[in-house]
Design a protein around this motif. Sequence first.
Motif, PDB file in Angstrom:
ATOM      1  N   SER A  23      50.267  39.143  29.763  1.00  0.00           N
ATOM      2  CA  SER A  23      49.629  39.098  31.160  1.00  0.00           C
ATOM      3  C   SER A  23      49.864  37.515  31.515  1.00  0.00           C
ATOM      4  O   SER A  23      49.302  36.922  32.385  1.00  0.00           O
ATOM      5  N   SER A  49      45.521  42.972  41.524  1.00  0.00           N
ATOM      6  CA  SER A  49      44.686  43.931  40.333  1.00  0.00           C
ATOM      7  C   SER A  49      45.224  45.299  40.387  1.00  0.00           C
ATOM      8  O   SER A  49      45.297  46.106  39.554  1.00  0.00           O
ATOM      9  N   TRP A  56      39.557  43.353  34.954  1.00  0.00           N
ATOM     10  CA  TRP A  56      40.092  44.517  35.545  1.00  0.00           C
ATOM     11  C   TRP A  56      39.844  45.940  34.498  1.00  0.00           C
ATOM     12  O   TRP A  56      39.757  46.992  35.028  1.00  0.00           O
ATOM     13  N   LYS A 108      46.079  47.992  37.745  1.00  0.00           N
ATOM     14  CA  LYS A 108      45.619  49.379  37.475  1.00  0.00           C
ATOM     15  C   LYS A 108      46.324  50.626  37.431  1.00  0.00           C
ATOM     16  O   LYS A 108      46.123  51.430  36.800  1.00  0.00           O
ATOM     17  N   GLU A 144      41.614  37.771  33.696  1.00  0.00           N
ATOM     18  CA  GLU A 144      42.083  38.898  34.571  1.00  0.00           C
ATOM     19  C   GLU A 144      41.876  40.360  33.860  1.00  0.00           C
ATOM     20  O   GLU A 144      41.364  41.434  34.763  1.00  0.00           O
TER      21      GLU A 144
END
Length: 394
Positions: free
Chosen positions: A286, A332, A230, A336, A226
């Motif tokens: 994460s 996401s 991203w 971000k 992921e």
Amino acid sequence: MDGFGRVLFIGPFKKWGGRELESVQISLYLKSDKEFFLSTVSELKEFMMYGKKVHTINTELVKHEWRLKVVAIIRAVVKLDLDWFKYVKNQFAIKKMNYNDSHFNYLKATIRSMDYVICFSSVSSSEFLSISTICKMLNKKLIIRTTNTIGKIPEKNLNSITDNFLFIHHNYVNASRLLEQKKHNFKLIDQAAFQEDQLLVLGKKAKENFKFGFLGRLMPGKGILEIVNWFDELNLKNTELLIAGNGILKQDIISFSSNNNISYFGELRIEETAGFMSNIDCLIISSEYETGPLVGIEAMAAGKLILSTDVGCMKGRLENTLNNFWFQLNDSSSFKTNLKAIKKLSYSEYCIIASGNRKRYLEKYSQNIISKSYQKAIKVNFYQGIFNNNELCE
């Protein structure tokens, strides 16, 4: 008594990893009169783990039972495999050669020869059940350092827990998961950085490219795919992602590293942790499930910012600091947004937050503090025989 007697460190140890590193750290804190590391991983021969020799049960069994070795070699030949040792445990040995009894008896004899045992196995595992059953049978003192997120525990395992056992949890959240199933003696002790001296002298970020870093296992559940996806989508200028580690997703990460903003450094030795931290400005954590993680403590000691999921101890470690950058793996935009917020920090703002993280480490998680917590927990509870349920180690 100044020393900590004869101590057995036991668990599913391999050659590297967080569980393995923490077991070595604890052995250094205790400075026992005699220590014996024993891995329950059946496929491994004796090996070195961060400077400690680790014995394995099967290594010891084949020394005394030559038939186990013969059968293992035959099975390896049939499979055209040169590594016969991983076949020592097999169905024929279990059914016809009393492998399980030999395994249990060796473990019992080893535990009997020790003053106490420190176990790093999952409380839900069959190996924990064997260890706890033997300690209960022999009235041995057992310390369990929980190394994973506690879930539903089999009834047999719960019934094997006695007042002669001491659980050491990273945080109360994990302790409460076990308390809901079984009342038990426990202390809360977090972790310290292994390379503390090297990490504490690292400087602040450079004023050029901003570098994020990921250090850990490349496997499902760690969120690494992921993150790279991203990060690739963001395509920010003057921003890099440095990745170090090993695992089944390695090839996926290598394919992403063709991107100029993403670099893969392979698997690092523990001595290289400080070097990796010196090259980044912010660590990304994460994971979906962790008890620590240790890498978060290392980033705090290094004076780095941390962009993290709400996993393990991280929220508690960074509580009331200015490091407030959290995201969810199923969102996401949360990743971000927080990554961009970190990027927008001025140099002075960055330094204030980074210094706060290191200050928090020194106040609560230094090797001196954590080692004293272990020494106090063991001396008070085991040598003086005093148990205080639910008491936090100070």
